[in-house]
Motif scaffolding. Structure first.
Motif, PDB file in Angstrom:
ATOM      1  N   ASN A 153     -90.614  73.776  15.434  1.00  0.00           N
ATOM      2  CA  ASN A 153     -90.661  75.233  15.329  1.00  0.00           C
ATOM      3  C   ASN A 153     -89.443  75.902  15.969  1.00  0.00           C
ATOM      4  N   GLU A 179     -83.319  71.788  24.573  1.00  0.00           N
ATOM      5  CA  GLU A 179     -84.508  70.938  24.548  1.00  0.00           C
ATOM      6  C   GLU A 179     -84.426  70.021  25.763  1.00  0.00           C
ATOM      7  N   ALA A 226     -95.049  67.532  20.485  1.00  0.00           N
ATOM      8  CA  ALA A 226     -96.076  67.451  19.432  1.00  0.00           C
ATOM      9  C   ALA A 226     -95.453  67.102  18.082  1.00  0.00           C
ATOM     10  N   SER A 227     -94.233  67.581  17.856  1.00  0.00           N
ATOM     11  CA  SER A 227     -93.609  67.358  16.538  1.00  0.00           C
ATOM     12  C   SER A 227     -93.385  65.879  16.252  1.00  0.00           C
ATOM     13  N   SER A 275     -99.778  63.668  12.643  1.00  0.00           N
ATOM     14  CA  SER A 275    -100.335  62.687  11.704  1.00  0.00           C
ATOM     15  C   SER A 275     -99.448  62.523  10.475  1.00  0.00           C
ATOM     16  N   MET A 311     -98.794  64.521   8.205  1.00  0.00           N
ATOM     17  CA  MET A 311     -99.272  65.162   6.977  1.00  0.00           C
ATOM     18  C   MET A 311     -98.614  66.528   6.797  1.00  0.00           C
ATOM     19  N   GLY A 352     -98.813  76.887  15.572  1.00  0.00           N
ATOM     20  CA  GLY A 352     -97.804  76.544  14.567  1.00  0.00           C
ATOM     21  C   GLY A 352     -97.829  75.088  14.200  1.00  0.00           C
ATOM     22  N   THR A 374     -96.491  71.670   9.047  1.00  0.00           N
ATOM     23  CA  THR A 374     -96.423  72.056   7.637  1.00  0.00           C
ATOM     24  C   THR A 374     -95.811  73.438   7.426  1.00  0.00           C
TER      25      THR A 374
END
Ligand code: FAD
Length: 595
Positions: free
Chosen positions: A36, A55, A63-64, A68, A70, A416, A419
């Protein structure tokens, strides 16, 4: 916590940090290099905004890098009544299939169903009353309804076919190892991203490129926001007297601290948003993250049983879980438990038991053992603070919180999904542009991402591309590997590999045929490698597939040492750091060959 990749060893003078240090002011400073933050960086750079991003670890390590994989409309959000989110997600899924075809691929998904009418009352009640009653299994009727709505949202995409419903007999003919007790199976299409880390890097590099020669878009990994600033050398840009918010940044590889100012600070630190706000002297309590884990199995029998499909289903506790093939491995996930941000997110033994149990629920005659796990990973979903008893029902939508700062504004992103990152970035950028009094110039809706530009749109096209890029020292397998890893950016890599002609010739590694010496040099020169482990986990999928060996650690460290200026001590510390990260966070024990 969550600072997985810090060894505190001295580093070479990184160009990415230099660009921040030499010009210590930007219109916008983005904190957090997950998808994000990076998506917002690209969008703003394309609008001509002077933007910087930091970063604290490697890009996509939060998390990115734990999703999963998807890229999905989120069919299960329909029962929460989150129609806006599902519509946006389906639209974005279809867009990503077009603009990032090198990494985002259609994913055939099958839901095994064990009953006809269960949950018919529970789900609408949940939607109407927003109360989470006792869990009731979702039956065929409810799933059919959901999939029909899903098709409706997908109708103008034209990218994926409509769903199909099968009775028991046909379902078992297609997937014979499924539990014989199933009554139906529903099959539909979503999408998956097989290389989220590299997609994040592509988005980042698009942003840097849009920044042009004057570097109005600058980003560095291994730089963290530590506090509000103001203690720098008077007179230098980025210290008191310069308009905007002043924050203190730290180079995590050297320990060096410096001030930086920005008119607008964007906090995209995911599950750490509140901690970041606290560090900036304005505590918030927006977040209520939940932890989720996955395991990766080397299990040919289970792989064959999936027949190329994601098996997406409801486990006995009501959680929606998944088993699906990723290349020659099988991904199994995921859990959803309230996270303690003071603890590192790791996959526990209890979670592994849960995964084995869920596999047995749909494939009862396929045994699975711990020795078949080649990798595991965990992350914290950046969800909003909630009082839900079942974290699975917490909204996956996002919002932006604004705080006026002394001389500017701080925008915090709450939530967020992967996807929706492109749409979210557009939304967040619009808010930033409004703060700056600027207009949007470019839409990213149809803009190809990185190596997705000109990517062949058929299998024939892929084969032609491969053939066209083969040469005496580069066979079809090697070109296929490069196209898979970089998309059409592989052309730039191939030019670099061929540039070796004058010096040391390129050669494949002894420890893996998937990498060459020059390719590692390319990564060192162009992909901000901070640590050895970045190459294993995020620049390649070698760790994910369980292919890291002691020999590989040594060889990769040795080759990177030249371009990254690592001496023998640093090389040894990189090897032990990689071993520690792999064991502690990914359940992988790699024996070292170094004395
Ligand atoms: C188990 C699991 C499964 C998921 N599955 C899916 C899925 O299948 N599909 C989907 O669409 N979404 C999925 N998601 C959700 C999705 O992965 C996340 O919502 C999304 O990646 C969040 O991205 P982000 O950039 O906001 O946060 P992150 O990726 O967490 O990025 C935040 C970054 O901020 C950095 N940071 C923190 N503090 C500082 C600081 N002080 N200074 C500098 N940097 C800092 C962190 O190191 C981190 O890299 C899943 C998430 C999890 C955890």
């Amino acid at each position: 916590m969550g600072q997985k990749d810090s060894v505190g060893a001295p580093a070479n003078d990184r160009a990415s940090v230099q660009k921040l240090r030499t010009r210590r002011h930007a219109q916008v400073l983005i904190i957090g290099g997950g998808i994000n933050g990076v998506g917002t960086f690209r969008d703003l750079a394309l609008q001509g905004v002077d933007v910087a991003l930091v970063e604290r670890g490697d890009y996509c390590q939060g998390a990115s890098g734990a999703s999963s994989h998807m890229i999905h409309g989120g069919i299960r959000y329909l029962e929460n009544g989150e129609f806006r989110l599902v519509q946006e997600s389906v639209t974005e899924r279809n867009r990503l299939l077009r603009i990032a075809p090198h990494y985002v691929k259609p994913l055939q998904t099958t839901i095994p169903i064990f009953s006809t009418f269960s949950g018919v009352l529970a789900a609408p009640m949940r939607f109407l009353t927003h109360k989470q009653g006792k869990h009731t299994e979702r039956g065929a009727f409810l799933i059919k309804l959901g999939l029909s709505m899903y098709d409706f949202f997908s109708r103008d995409g034209g990218t994926v076919p409509r769903h199909q419903f099968r009775g028991r007999k046909r379902a078992l003919a297609e997937l014979p190892r499924l539990h014989p007790g199933i009554k139906y199976a529903a099959t539909y299409f979503d999408a998956s991203v097989h290389n989220p880390e590299r997609l994040t890097l592509d988005v980042l590099q698009d942003g840097e490129k849009a920044g042009g020669a004057d570097s109005h878009a600058r980003a560095s990994n291994y730089v963290s926001l530590v506090s509000l600033g103001g203690s720098g050398t008077p007179g230098t840009p980025g210290t008191p007297g310069t308009p905007g918010t002043t924050v203190q940044l730290r180079d995590e590889l050297t320990g060096e601290v410096f001030d930086f100012t920005a008119d607008v600070v964007v906090n995209t630190t995911g599950a750490w948003v509140d901690l970041t706000n606290e560090a900036m002297g304005a505590a918030s309590s927006f977040m209520g993250g939940t932890k989720g884990s996955h395991i990766v199995l080397d299990h040919p029998e289970l792989l064959a049983a999936c027949n190329g499909r994601e098996i997406f289903f409801e486990h006995t506790d009501g959680r929606i879980v998944l088993i699906y093939p990723m290349g020659d491995r099988v991904l199994v996930g995921t859990t959803d438990v309230d996270a303690d941000m003071a603890q590192d997110a790791v996959c526990t033994e209890a979670e592994i038991d849960y995964f084995f149990d869920l596999i047995g629920h749909v494939f009862p005659d396929i045994p699975v053992g711990r020795d078949q796990i080649v990798y595991s990973f965990s992350g914290v979903r950046p969800l909003p603070k909630h009082d839900a008893t079942q974290p699975g029902f917490v909204s996956r939508d996002y919002r932006i919180e604004r705080r006026a700062a002394a001389d500017g504004a701080v925008l915090s992103l709450v939530g967020g999904k992967w996807t929706t990152f492109r749409a979210l970035a557009e939304h967040l950028s619009n808010d930033v542009l409004a703060e700056l009094g600027m207009e949007r110039k470019v839409s990213t809706a149809k803009l190809a991402i990185g190596g997705g530009a000109g990517f062949p749109d058929s299998e024939d096209g892929v084969q032609r591309w491969i053939k066209a890029h083969m040469s005496a020292g580069r066979d079809a397998a090697r070109v296929t590997g490069l196209l898979t890893r970089y998309g059409t950016r592989a052309e730039e890599v191939i030019r670099f590999l061929d540039g070796a002609a004058a010096g040391e010739p390129d050669r494949l590694l002894h420890s893996t045929r998937e990498l060459s010496t020059r390719e590692l040099e390319f990564m060192a020169a162009h992909e901000q490698i901070g640590h050895l482990v970045d190459v294993l986990i995020r620049r390649t999928s070698l760790a994910f597939r369980g292919l890291v060996t002691g020999e590989l650690l040594n060889e990769v460290a040795e080759i990177l040492s030249g371009p990254l200026g690592w001496d023998a001590a640093r090389r040894a510390s990189e090897i032990s750091h990689a071993q520690e990260v792999l064991q502690r966070f990914h359940g992988v024990r790699v024996h070292s060959l170094v004395a």
